[in-house]
Motif scaffolding. Structure first.
Motif, PDB file in Angstrom:
ATOM      1  N   GLU A   1       7.224  -4.639   6.722  1.00 45.06           N
ATOM      2  CA  GLU A   1       6.333  -5.788   6.825  1.00 45.06           C
ATOM      3  C   GLU A   1       6.825  -6.919   5.936  1.00 45.06           C
ATOM      4  OE1 GLU A   1       2.624  -4.389   5.431  1.00 45.06           O
ATOM      5  OE2 GLU A   1       3.192  -4.470   3.324  1.00 45.06           O
ATOM      6  N   LYS A   2       6.636  -8.105   6.461  1.00 43.44           N
ATOM      7  CA  LYS A   2       7.060  -9.274   5.679  1.00 43.44           C
ATOM      8  C   LYS A   2       5.954  -9.644   4.709  1.00 43.44           C
ATOM      9  CE  LYS A   2       9.875 -12.285   4.397  1.00 43.44           C
ATOM     10  NZ  LYS A   2      11.047 -13.035   4.795  1.00 43.44           N
ATOM     11  N   ARG A   3       4.777  -9.672   5.250  1.00 36.02           N
ATOM     12  CA  ARG A   3       3.611  -9.964   4.418  1.00 36.02           C
ATOM     13  C   ARG A   3       2.684  -8.767   4.571  1.00 36.02           C
ATOM     14  NH1 ARG A   3      -0.876 -11.129   7.728  1.00 36.02           N
ATOM     15  NH2 ARG A   3       0.400 -11.162   9.590  1.00 36.02           N
ATOM     16  N   PRO A   4       1.917  -8.451   3.547  1.00 40.17           N
ATOM     17  CA  PRO A   4       1.059  -7.263   3.635  1.00 40.17           C
ATOM     18  C   PRO A   4       0.139  -7.325   4.847  1.00 40.17           C
ATOM     19  CG  PRO A   4       1.024  -8.179   1.431  1.00 40.17           C
ATOM     20  CD  PRO A   4       1.793  -9.132   2.281  1.00 40.17           C
ATOM     21  N   LEU A   5       0.189  -6.345   5.671  1.00 37.66           N
ATOM     22  CA  LEU A   5      -0.638  -6.320   6.866  1.00 37.66           C
ATOM     23  C   LEU A   5      -1.932  -5.577   6.592  1.00 37.66           C
ATOM     24  CD1 LEU A   5       2.213  -5.371   9.344  1.00 37.66           C
ATOM     25  CD2 LEU A   5       1.187  -7.625   9.026  1.00 37.66           C
ATOM     26  N   THR A   6      -2.989  -6.075   7.153  1.00 33.32           N
ATOM     27  CA  THR A   6      -4.267  -5.384   6.983  1.00 33.32           C
ATOM     28  C   THR A   6      -4.303  -4.191   7.928  1.00 33.32           C
ATOM     29  OG1 THR A   6      -5.430  -6.523   8.740  1.00 33.32           O
ATOM     30  CG2 THR A   6      -5.325  -7.626   6.607  1.00 33.32           C
ATOM     31  N   ASP A   7      -5.238  -3.318   7.640  1.00 33.12           N
ATOM     32  CA  ASP A   7      -5.349  -2.117   8.459  1.00 33.12           C
ATOM     33  C   ASP A   7      -5.555  -2.464   9.927  1.00 33.12           C
ATOM     34  OD1 ASP A   7      -5.001  -0.675   6.234  1.00 33.12           O
ATOM     35  OD2 ASP A   7      -7.076  -0.048   6.004  1.00 33.12           O
ATOM     36  N   THR A   8      -6.360  -3.478  10.158  1.00 32.28           N
ATOM     37  CA  THR A   8      -6.626  -3.862  11.541  1.00 32.28           C
ATOM     38  C   THR A   8      -5.347  -4.281  12.250  1.00 32.28           C
ATOM     39  OG1 THR A   8      -8.631  -4.801  10.596  1.00 32.28           O
ATOM     40  CG2 THR A   8      -8.249  -5.167  12.938  1.00 32.28           C
ATOM     41  N   GLU A   9      -4.542  -5.066  11.534  1.00 29.58           N
ATOM     42  CA  GLU A   9      -3.287  -5.519  12.132  1.00 29.58           C
ATOM     43  C   GLU A   9      -2.347  -4.346  12.395  1.00 29.58           C
ATOM     44  OE1 GLU A   9      -2.840  -9.942  10.159  1.00 29.58           O
ATOM     45  OE2 GLU A   9      -2.567  -8.172   8.910  1.00 29.58           O
ATOM     46  N   ILE A  10      -2.317  -3.449  11.437  1.00 33.89           N
ATOM     47  CA  ILE A  10      -1.458  -2.279  11.608  1.00 33.89           C
ATOM     48  C   ILE A  10      -1.908  -1.466  12.816  1.00 33.89           C
ATOM     49  CG2 ILE A  10      -0.731  -0.108  10.579  1.00 33.89           C
ATOM     50  CD1 ILE A  10      -0.965  -1.449   7.863  1.00 33.89           C
ATOM     51  N   ALA A  11      -3.202  -1.326  12.924  1.00 33.79           N
ATOM     52  CA  ALA A  11      -3.743  -0.582  14.066  1.00 33.79           C
ATOM     53  C   ALA A  11      -3.273  -1.211  15.369  1.00 33.79           C
ATOM     54  CB  ALA A  11      -5.263  -0.559  13.998  1.00 33.79           C
ATOM     55  N   ALA A  12      -3.289  -2.541  15.409  1.00 32.21           N
ATOM     56  CA  ALA A  12      -2.855  -3.244  16.613  1.00 32.21           C
ATOM     57  C   ALA A  12      -1.379  -2.977  16.888  1.00 32.21           C
ATOM     58  CB  ALA A  12      -3.102  -4.744  16.445  1.00 32.21           C
TER      59      ALA A  12
ATOM     60  N   SER B   1      -3.912   6.130   3.014  1.00 34.36           N
ATOM     61  CA  SER B   1      -4.196   6.788   1.743  1.00 34.36           C
ATOM     62  C   SER B   1      -3.545   8.172   1.705  1.00 34.36           C
ATOM     63  CB  SER B   1      -5.704   6.887   1.522  1.00 34.36           C
ATOM     64  OG  SER B   1      -6.260   7.839   2.383  1.00 34.36           O
ATOM     65  N   MET B   2      -3.442   8.763   2.872  1.00 28.48           N
ATOM     66  CA  MET B   2      -2.784  10.058   2.946  1.00 28.48           C
ATOM     67  C   MET B   2      -1.338   9.933   2.470  1.00 28.48           C
ATOM     68  SD  MET B   2      -2.990  12.386   6.378  1.00 28.48           S
ATOM     69  CE  MET B   2      -4.677  12.092   6.861  1.00 28.48           C
ATOM     70  N   GLU B   3      -0.726   8.823   2.784  1.00 26.48           N
ATOM     71  CA  GLU B   3       0.656   8.594   2.392  1.00 26.48           C
ATOM     72  C   GLU B   3       0.765   7.952   1.018  1.00 26.48           C
ATOM     73  OE1 GLU B   3       3.302   9.614   4.006  1.00 26.48           O
ATOM     74  OE2 GLU B   3       2.097  10.471   5.613  1.00 26.48           O
ATOM     75  N   GLY B   4      -0.381   7.741   0.403  1.00 22.45           N
ATOM     76  CA  GLY B   4      -0.356   7.160  -0.925  1.00 22.45           C
ATOM     77  C   GLY B   4       0.030   5.693  -0.940  1.00 22.45           C
ATOM     78  N   ILE B   5      -0.280   4.996   0.135  1.00 22.96           N
ATOM     79  CA  ILE B   5       0.044   3.572   0.193  1.00 22.96           C
ATOM     80  C   ILE B   5      -1.202   2.759  -0.120  1.00 22.96           C
ATOM     81  CG2 ILE B   5       0.846   1.705   1.670  1.00 22.96           C
ATOM     82  CD1 ILE B   5       2.298   3.848   3.318  1.00 22.96           C
ATOM     83  N   LEU B   6      -1.022   1.789  -0.961  1.00 28.49           N
ATOM     84  CA  LEU B   6      -2.158   0.983  -1.383  1.00 28.49           C
ATOM     85  C   LEU B   6      -2.619   0.044  -0.276  1.00 28.49           C
ATOM     86  CD1 LEU B   6      -0.853   0.122  -4.930  1.00 28.49           C
ATOM     87  CD2 LEU B   6      -2.830   1.540  -4.396  1.00 28.49           C
ATOM     88  N   PRO B   7      -3.867  -0.391  -0.340  1.00 26.80           N
ATOM     89  CA  PRO B   7      -4.376  -1.362   0.630  1.00 26.80           C
ATOM     90  C   PRO B   7      -3.638  -2.699   0.551  1.00 26.80           C
ATOM     91  CG  PRO B   7      -5.961  -0.941  -1.122  1.00 26.80           C
ATOM     92  CD  PRO B   7      -4.897   0.077  -1.240  1.00 26.80           C
ATOM     93  N   ALA B   8      -3.784  -3.464   1.610  1.00 25.40           N
ATOM     94  CA  ALA B   8      -3.013  -4.700   1.773  1.00 25.40           C
ATOM     95  C   ALA B   8      -3.127  -5.637   0.564  1.00 25.40           C
ATOM     96  CB  ALA B   8      -3.466  -5.423   3.043  1.00 25.40           C
TER      97      ALA B   8
END
Length: 474
Positions: A424-435, A454-461
DNA sequence: CTATGGCACGGATT
DNA sequence: AATCCGTGCCATAG
C-alpha cells in the motif's frame, strides 16, 4: 473393544487404556512410541523385529519389498505424491544429538526439555563443527524461560575461544525458533523478536526504544510515564505496548504466552517434532513429492511366534493372562495398522491437494475442510480430526508446521491481505482493503478484514501511517 | 462523521 | 455436543 469390557481385568492395563484405533489415532508419533514401548515391556506376546531396508537404496522401510521411492518409475505423475512409512530413530532421541556432541555439562541435557535439541537442529546446518560445542553449551544452560543466565564471557573462557565467536553463535540461536531463545534478558529477547518481525512487516516506530528504556514502565503498564519517556502521546504509547504484548514474548520458552507472529507465518505450537516429512524427490523443483510418515518405532511390531506356540502349555494359573496378553497384543497391532493406513491415505490426498502450497507457500493454500476429506476417504469426520490434531509436518523448505495449517480456511486470504498492506502506498482502511480483496475474488466483510489484520498483528490504518517511514529497528 | 474493536449470534466445522 | 469463524450491530476514539 466390546470383548474387553467384560474380560476380567486381571491386569489393570496400567495407564495404557484400551488400545482402540480411536485413541491411537490422536497420538503423535512421539507419544505413540511411549505407549508402544510400555506395551512391549509389559506384554510378552509382543515382539519388535528389525526394520526392513530397501535392497537398492538402504532406506528404512516398514514393509518388505523395495522402498516406495525406488519402486517408483523415474518419471511419475508429479501430482501423485509417494507416501510411505518410515522409521526415523534419530527423531526420537531428543538428547542424542547433544550427547553426541559431548556436552560440557552433561547432567542438564537429558530430560529437562526438548527445546535445546529443537533449536540445535534448526541451526546445525549453519554451524561450523567446532561451534556446535558452543551452541550445545548455551542451549543447555537456558533457564526454564528460555533465557541464558550464564555470562558469555564465561562460556568463551570455558572453551578457550574469543568472545566474538560465542556472540556469533548466540546470535544464530536467538534468531531460531522460538525467536529470542538464549537472550540474556527479557529485554533482549524482545528486541531480537522485534528485529525479526521488522523484516517482514511494519512495526511501530520507537518500539525498540520502549523496550530498551521503558521496560520497567511497560511491565507495570504505566503508559503515561512511558509516553513521557519517549516523548510521545499516551495513546501512542499504549499502542506500542499493545503491539509488544500482542506480538512479542519476553520468555521465549513459554509457549502459552501467545503466538509469536513472524511474517505471514504464525509460529504456533512450535515445540514438536514432525510426524510427517515432505520432501522433493531429488532436488528437482517440479518433481514428485515424497512423504514420509514417521513410524513411532525403529522396527516392526508383531506377535511373538514362540509365545503363541507355547500358549497351550501355559500353566493353569497363567493361562488366562497369557490369552489376555495375546489378545491385547494383536489388538494393538491391528489398530496400529489401521492407524497407519488411515494416515497414509489422508496425507496422500492432502499433499496432492495442497501440493502448490507445500512447494510455493502460504498464498497457494487451498481451502480444505476435514469434513470434505472425510467424505472423500470414506471415513468418519472425527477420524480425520483425530488424525490431524496435534500432529506436525515438515515441509520441503524445512519448516515444521502443524498439520492443522493445511486445513486453514483463511490463510490464503490473510496472506493476500498482508501483501496488500505491504504494497500500500497510503494506509488503507479496512473497508478499502475489503473492497480490494473482493476485487481479487475474496468476498469478506469489512469486519473480517479487521479480524485478519489483528490476527496477523498488523496495526489499524491510522496507526500504520505514522510508522511507515520509521520502520526498521536500529 | 469515520474507522475500529467488542460482544454476541448463527451457521459451519470438528 | 462443543467449538470455531464470519458478520452485524453498537459504543467509542479520533
Amino acid at each position: 473393544m466390546l470383548l474387553q469390557t467384560q474380560a476380567p481385568l486381571t491386569r489393570p492395563l496400567t495407564t495404557a487404556h484400551l488400545a482402540t484405533t480411536m485413541s491411537l489415532m490422536s497420538l503423535t508419533a512421539l507419544e505413540l512410541r511411549e505407549h508402544i514401548e510400555a506395551q512391549l515391556a509389559s506384554n510378552p506376546a509382543l515382539e519388535l523385529v528389525e526394520v526392513q531396508r530397501c535392497p537398492s537404496c538402504g532406506r528404512p522401510i516398514a514393509e518388505r519389498g523395495p522402498c516406495a521411492v525406488c519402486s517408483r518409475p523415474p518419471v511419475g505423475m508429479p501430482d501423485e505424491p509417494i507416501v510411505f512409512i518410515s522409521p526415523r530413530e534419530d527423531f526420537y532421541n531428543p538428547s542424542g544429538h547433544l550427547h553426541a556432541e559431548e556436552l560440557p555439562s552433561d547432567e542438564t541435557a537429558a530430560e529437562t526439555e526438548e527445546l535445546p535439541t529443537y533449536v540445535l537442529r534448526q541451526i546445525a546446518p549453519d554451524l561450523a563443527p567446532d561451534d556446535r560445542r558452543l551452541a550445545a553449551h548455551i542451549l543447555t544452560s537456558l533457564d526454564e524461560d528460555g533465557l541464558l543466565t550464564e555470562a558469555l564471557t564465561e562460556i568463551a573462557r570455558f572453551h578457550h575461544v574469543p568472545l566474538s565467536r560465542v556472540e556469533a553463535v548466540l546470535r544464530l540461536i536467538q534468531r531460531a525458533d522460538p525467536v529470542g531463545v538464549g537472550s540474556p534478558s527479557p529485554e533482549e529477547a524482545l528486541l531480537v523478536q522485534l528485529e525479526v518481525l521488522a523484516e517482514t512487516r511494519p512495526v511501530p516506530a520507537l518500539a525498540d526504544q520502549a523496550i530498551r528504556q521503558g521496560m520497567e514502565q511497560l511491565s507495570k503498564r504505566h503508559f503515561a510515564e512511558l509516553a513521557k519517556l519517549l516523548g510521545i502521546s499516551t495513546a501512542r504509547a499504549k499502542e506500542i505496548a499493545r503491539f509488544i504484548s500482542d506480538n512479542l514474548n519476553p520468555y521465549p520458552a513459554r509457549t502459552h504466552w501467545g503466538n509469536i507472529h513472524q511474517g505471514t507465518e504464525a509460529a504456533q505450537d512450535v515445540y514438536h517434532f514432525p510426524d510427517i516429512i515432505i520432501s522433493q524427490l531429488n532436488d528437482a523443483p517440479d518433481s514428485t513429492l515424497v512423504v514420509e510418515v514417521i513410524s513411532p518405532l525403529a522396527g516392526r511390531l508383531r506377535i511373538n511366534s514362540l509365545f503363541r506356540q507355547s500358549l497351550q502349555m501355559a500353566p493353569a494359573d497363567k493361562s488366562e493372562q497369557w490369552h489376555n496378553d495375546l489378545e491385547q497384543a494383536s489388538l494393538l497391532i491391528k489398530c496400529l495398522q489401521q492407524r497407519n493406513h488411515t494416515i497414509v491415505r489422508l496425507i496422500q490426498r492432502v499433499t496432492a491437494i495442497q501440493r502448490s502450497f507445500i512447494l510455493h507457500g502460504d498464498a497457494h493454500l487451498e481451502p480444505l475442510t476435514r469434513a470434505s476429506l472425510a467424505d472423500e476417504l470414506e471415513v468418519h469426520e472425527s477420524t480425520i480430526s483425530r488424525a490431524v490434531s496435534g500432529k506436525a509436518v515438515q515441509l520441503p523448505n524445512g519448516r515444521i508446521v502443524p498439520l492443522k495449517k493445511l486445513f486453514d480456511r483463511s490463510l490464503h486470504i490473510r496472506t493476500e491481505l498482508c501483501q496488500i498492506i505491504a504494497q500500500e502506498k497510503r494506509p488503507l482502511t479496512d473497508t478499502e482493503i475489503a473492497a480490494l480483496l473482493k476485487k481479487k475474488g475474496y468476498k469478506v466483510a469489512r469486519r473480517t478484514v479487521a479480524k485478519y489484520r489483528s490476527m496477523e498483528g498488523i496495526l489499524p490504518a491510522h496507526l500504520r501511517q505514522s510508522l511507515q517511514n520509521a520502520v526498521q529497528v536500529g
